[in-house]
Design a protein around this motif. Structure first.
Motif, PDB file in Angstrom:
ATOM      1  N   ASP A 192       0.833  -1.210   0.000  1.00  0.00           N
ATOM      2  CA  ASP A 192       0.000   0.000   0.000  1.00  0.00           C
ATOM      3  C   ASP A 192       0.866   1.258   0.000  1.00  0.00           C
ATOM      4  OD1 ASP A 192      -2.293  -1.371  -0.089  1.00  0.00           O
ATOM      5  OD2 ASP A 192      -2.917  -1.024   1.991  1.00  0.00           O
ATOM      6  N   ASN A 207     -14.359  -2.438   2.488  1.00  0.00           N
ATOM      7  CA  ASN A 207     -14.707  -1.592   3.635  1.00  0.00           C
ATOM      8  C   ASN A 207     -16.138  -1.869   4.082  1.00  0.00           C
ATOM      9  OD1 ASN A 207     -12.289  -0.320   3.842  1.00  0.00           O
ATOM     10  ND2 ASN A 207     -12.967   1.620   2.953  1.00  0.00           N
ATOM     11  N   SER A 208     -17.043  -1.921   3.115  1.00  0.00           N
ATOM     12  CA  SER A 208     -18.450  -2.160   3.470  1.00  0.00           C
ATOM     13  C   SER A 208     -18.607  -3.514   4.154  1.00  0.00           C
ATOM     14  CB  SER A 208     -19.324  -2.107   2.217  1.00  0.00           C
ATOM     15  OG  SER A 208     -19.432  -0.776   1.808  1.00  0.00           O
ATOM     16  N   TYR A 258     -17.051  -3.079   7.765  1.00  0.00           N
ATOM     17  CA  TYR A 258     -17.747  -2.208   8.712  1.00  0.00           C
ATOM     18  C   TYR A 258     -19.266  -2.369   8.661  1.00  0.00           C
ATOM     19  CZ  TYR A 258     -13.032  -0.401   8.503  1.00  0.00           C
ATOM     20  OH  TYR A 258     -11.659  -0.301   8.512  1.00  0.00           O
ATOM     21  N   ASP A 305     -23.760   0.798   1.988  1.00  0.00           N
ATOM     22  CA  ASP A 305     -23.983  -0.304   2.938  1.00  0.00           C
ATOM     23  C   ASP A 305     -24.869   0.194   4.065  1.00  0.00           C
ATOM     24  OD1 ASP A 305     -22.397   0.772   5.225  1.00  0.00           O
ATOM     25  OD2 ASP A 305     -20.708   0.506   3.866  1.00  0.00           O
ATOM     26  N   ILE A 314     -22.034   0.271  10.165  1.00  0.00           N
ATOM     27  CA  ILE A 314     -21.916   1.107  11.374  1.00  0.00           C
ATOM     28  C   ILE A 314     -21.924   2.608  11.070  1.00  0.00           C
ATOM     29  CG2 ILE A 314     -20.671  -0.665  12.710  1.00  0.00           C
ATOM     30  CD1 ILE A 314     -18.099   1.016  12.124  1.00  0.00           C
ATOM     31  N   GLY A 315     -21.606   2.973   9.811  1.00  0.00           N
ATOM     32  CA  GLY A 315     -21.593   4.389   9.445  1.00  0.00           C
ATOM     33  C   GLY A 315     -20.391   5.128  10.012  1.00  0.00           C
ATOM     34  N   ILE A 358     -11.688  11.136   6.175  1.00  0.00           N
ATOM     35  CA  ILE A 358     -11.472   9.699   5.945  1.00  0.00           C
ATOM     36  C   ILE A 358     -10.673   9.356   4.674  1.00  0.00           C
ATOM     37  CG2 ILE A 358     -13.454   8.853   7.312  1.00  0.00           C
ATOM     38  CD1 ILE A 358     -14.704   8.254   4.526  1.00  0.00           C
ATOM     39  N   THR A 396     -11.332   5.699  11.844  1.00  0.00           N
ATOM     40  CA  THR A 396     -12.182   6.130  12.964  1.00  0.00           C
ATOM     41  C   THR A 396     -11.957   5.154  14.122  1.00  0.00           C
ATOM     42  OG1 THR A 396     -14.030   4.736  12.338  1.00  0.00           O
ATOM     43  CG2 THR A 396     -13.924   6.887  11.302  1.00  0.00           C
ATOM     44  N   GLY A 415      -6.393  -3.222   9.530  1.00  0.00           N
ATOM     45  CA  GLY A 415      -6.433  -2.183   8.495  1.00  0.00           C
ATOM     46  C   GLY A 415      -5.404  -1.108   8.781  1.00  0.00           C
ATOM     47  N   GLY A 463      -5.681   2.110   7.099  1.00  0.00           N
ATOM     48  CA  GLY A 463      -6.225   3.439   6.793  1.00  0.00           C
ATOM     49  C   GLY A 463      -5.680   4.012   5.500  1.00  0.00           C
ATOM     50  N   GLY A 486      -6.537   2.487   2.410  1.00  0.00           N
ATOM     51  CA  GLY A 486      -7.442   2.093   1.319  1.00  0.00           C
ATOM     52  C   GLY A 486      -8.132   3.270   0.648  1.00  0.00           C
ATOM     53  N   LEU A 487      -8.814   4.096   1.416  1.00  0.00           N
ATOM     54  CA  LEU A 487      -9.576   5.193   0.816  1.00  0.00           C
ATOM     55  C   LEU A 487      -8.672   6.255   0.202  1.00  0.00           C
ATOM     56  CD1 LEU A 487     -12.615   5.773   3.199  1.00  0.00           C
ATOM     57  CD2 LEU A 487     -12.582   4.755   0.928  1.00  0.00           C
ATOM     58  N   THR A 508     -23.253   3.825   5.038  1.00  0.00           N
ATOM     59  CA  THR A 508     -22.310   4.681   4.312  1.00  0.00           C
ATOM     60  C   THR A 508     -22.491   4.502   2.814  1.00  0.00           C
ATOM     61  OG1 THR A 508     -20.738   4.341   6.111  1.00  0.00           O
ATOM     62  CG2 THR A 508     -19.830   5.162   4.040  1.00  0.00           C
TER      63      THR A 508
END
Ligand SMILES: Nc1ncnc2c1ncn2[C@@H]1O[C@H](COP(=O)(O)OP(=O)(O)OP(=O)(O)O)[C@@H](O)[C@H]1O
Ligand SMILES: [Mg+2]
Length: 349
Positions: A178, A250-251, A254, A279, A282-283, A292, A299, A309, A311, A313-314, A338
């Motif tokens: 990554d 991610n979806s 989470y 999705d 949890i939002g 994010i 979070t 994870g 952090g 990916g996004l 989300t």
């Protein structure tokens, strides 16, 4: 209107000399009643005071101003610029000089603020990086030490410890991949191989490749009703696969057991297609939303669900979408779900 405010030093000297010479020559005329004398007095006083005042201004004020200019234009002056400083600059009025200095100060202030932000960013980056590396390395160290201290000959735990070691090695490898990816994206080295492809087909392939994880969590993945008719986009298919995979992963991570993930795609105008992955997990709370897409940003809820994870990916998704000249955005609400959406170009013939 004539104003004494914006006069250049030469104009200022001439003006003052004139103001001095006029009353004196008038006085000479009234006393002597000879206009030639008055004219002579005017020429002598005007000329003399002009020379004196411009000398004083040049010697004591403008030389210092020229020095200031040398400081604010940091690069060494060329011969042409030297000529400018010497002969043209003194023509500037004090007000213009003040404006130049103010502009210079504002520019510097901006530069300092940017440097401070970068410094903060660099500190956070190093802190995050060492934190992300520390966790798997310490775990590997602990398992290997325990194995060496005798657990290796204990058939009940040796395989389990080796498997855990291997999982942490995987985590390190993923992190390095990554990081490699993100640093090449940030250097702007991403080369896109764009082609036409049907976005729904790609989404189905990604669902298929993640179906085992989805089944294990009893999460239902689908394409939204009404969005089934094929839409062709023009983009780098492998890079967009990476983006959608990251979003669906991610979806999956989470979301709650029994949840659902929906992909939707719409033609927004004649030129763009909007792809969204939603999705009902949890939002993300509002305070985290603006951050994010930053690298390493996670979070607290995210951290507590998925310890592996990093952090990244996004932030990789954002780079890829922006390299396509498109945008990515998020809508989310805690405990509701989300939606992350991005745009792409429509087919090109
Ligand atoms: N669908 C989602 N629902 C809830 N929170 C999410 C969702 N997607 C992202 N997040 C939050 O945003 C954070 C950043 O996501 P990102 O994909 O960048 O990192 P990650 O999933 O934690 O790690 P990585 O993708 O590098 O393995 C997550 O840690 C999580 O807190
Ligand atoms: Mg992720």
């Amino acid at each position: 209107m004539f104003s004494t405010k914006n006069l250049s030093p030469r104009q200022l000297s001439a003006f003052t000399a004139f103001v001095l010479a006029v009353p004196v020559s008038l006085l000479v005329y009234f006393v002597e009643k000879k206009w030639l004398w008055a004219l002579g007095a005017f020429v002598v006083i005007a000329g003399g005071s002009y020379l004196l005042i411009s000398f004083v201004l040049e010697r004591f004020i403008y030389r210092k101003i020229k020095l200031i200019y040398k400081f604010i234009y940091r690069t060494k002056a060329t011969r042409k610029e030297e000529t400018y400083y010497k002969y043209i600059l003194p023509q500037k009025s004090i007000d213009e000089v003040r404006e130049d200095v103010e502009a210079w100060a504002a520019e510097n202030e901006e530069e300092i603020a940017m440097l401070r932000r970068n410094e903060q960013y660099r500190k956070e980056f190093l802190q995050n990086l060492s934190h992300e590396f520390k966790t798997p390395v310490f775990a590997i160290q602990a398992y290997v030490d325990t194995l060496l201290q005798g657990a290796l000959s204990n058939p009940e735990v040796n395989k389990k410890f080796l498997e855990k070691t291997s999982r942490n090695v995987d985590r390190l490898t993923n992190l390095l991949n990554d990081l490699d990816e993100i640093s090449s994206l940030e250097r702007g080295e991403l080369i896109l191989y764009k082609q036409n492809f049907v976005i729904q087909d790609l989404v189905k392939e990604i669902y298929e490749s993640l179906s085992l994880i989805a089944e294990a969590n009893q999460i239902h993945c689908s394409i939204k009703k009404g969005c089934e008719s094929p839409l062709t986009v023009f983009a780098d298919q492998e890079k967009i696969r990476q983006v959608i995979t990251n979003l669906v992963e991610n979806s999956l991570k989470y979301s709650k057991k029994g949840g659902s993930i929906t992909a939707s795609m719409y033609k927004t105008d004649g030129k763009h297609i909007l792809v969204e992955i939603s999705d009902d997990g949890i939002g993300i709370s509002e305070k985290h939303l603006p951050r994010i897409f930053e690298r390493f940003y996670r979070t607290d809820e995210g951290r507590s669900i998925d310890v592996t994870g990093s952090g990244l990916g996004l932030s990789i998704c954002k780079h890829i979408i922006e390299a396509h000249g498109q945008t990515i955005h998020v809508r989310s609400r805690e405990s509701i779900g989300t939606t992350i959406g991005f745009t792409l170009d429509t087919r090109r013939d």
